[in-house]
Write a protein that holds these residues in place. Structure first.
Motif, PDB file in Angstrom:
ATOM      1  N   ASP A 298      33.010  16.191 -11.328  1.00 32.12           N
ATOM      2  CA  ASP A 298      34.028  15.329 -10.790  1.00 32.12           C
ATOM      3  C   ASP A 298      34.646  15.801  -9.499  1.00 32.12           C
ATOM      4  O   ASP A 298      34.751  15.060  -8.647  1.00 32.12           O
ATOM      5  CB  ASP A 298      35.128  15.131 -11.770  1.00 32.12           C
ATOM      6  CG  ASP A 298      34.801  14.516 -13.187  1.00 32.12           C
ATOM      7  OD1 ASP A 298      33.774  13.763 -13.159  1.00 32.12           O
ATOM      8  OD2 ASP A 298      35.427  14.282 -13.971  1.00 32.12           O
TER       9      ASP A 298
ATOM     10  N   GLY B  27      32.666  14.412  -2.131  1.00 33.50           N
ATOM     11  CA  GLY B  27      32.025  13.565  -1.668  1.00 33.50           C
ATOM     12  C   GLY B  27      30.238  14.012  -1.786  1.00 33.50           C
ATOM     13  O   GLY B  27      29.680  13.373  -1.210  1.00 33.50           O
TER      14      GLY B  27
ATOM     15  N   ASP C 269      33.698  13.476  -6.563  1.00 29.51           N
ATOM     16  CA  ASP C 269      34.958  12.651  -6.402  1.00 29.51           C
ATOM     17  C   ASP C 269      35.836  13.133  -5.052  1.00 29.51           C
ATOM     18  O   ASP C 269      36.235  12.354  -4.529  1.00 29.51           O
ATOM     19  CB  ASP C 269      35.788  12.408  -7.749  1.00 29.51           C
ATOM     20  CG  ASP C 269      34.923  11.792  -8.708  1.00 29.51           C
ATOM     21  OD1 ASP C 269      33.926  10.988  -8.258  1.00 29.51           O
ATOM     22  OD2 ASP C 269      35.386  11.801  -9.781  1.00 29.51           O
TER      23      ASP C 269
END
Length: 125
Positions: free
Chosen positions: A21, A28, A25
């Motif tokens: 994550d 990138g 997230d």
């Protein structure tokens, strides 16, 4: 010797889903590979089409999470990237002006340390 590149660097992490994550997230990065192999999982992420990937792996016996240090990530917009990291709750030191350009430092949730760099001039030879 016929070594042509560094293919992967391993970052030991305690929780591969949390690490995924963060790298996907927040940073990138793209997932290049996510394979289950028995009790192990090979989770490889990379920024864009970068040649070198980071393997987010559980620690091997005798190692601990958060021991990676000194990996330099190039940034085309260091100020904006540092701001985005801060907005995501990441502690960022810098950006600071250095003899070779600007840089900032941060760590992933496991304590693996990175340098975010915007080189502006060649290093002396």
């Amino acid at each position: 010797m016929s070594i042509s590149q560094i293919r992967t660097i391993t970052a030991f992490v305690d929780d591969q889903d949390r690490a995924k994550d963060f790298y996907v997230d927040v940073l990138g990065f793209a997932v290049r590979s996510d394979l289950k192999m028995g009790d192990n999982r090979w989770l490889e992420v990379a920024p864009g089409d970068s040649g070198t990937a980071i393997v987010l792996h559980r620690p091997f016996p005798g190692t601990t999470a958060g021991t990676l240090s000194g990996v330099i990530l190039d940034s085309a917009d260091l100020e904006a990237d540092a701001k985005k990291l801060r907005e995501a709750g990441v502690t960022v030191d810098g950006p600071d002006e250095m003899p070779w350009g600007k840089q900032a430092t941060f760590a992933d949730p496991d304590g693996n340390n990175f340098v975010l760099s915007a080189p502006s001039r060649q290093l002396p030879e």
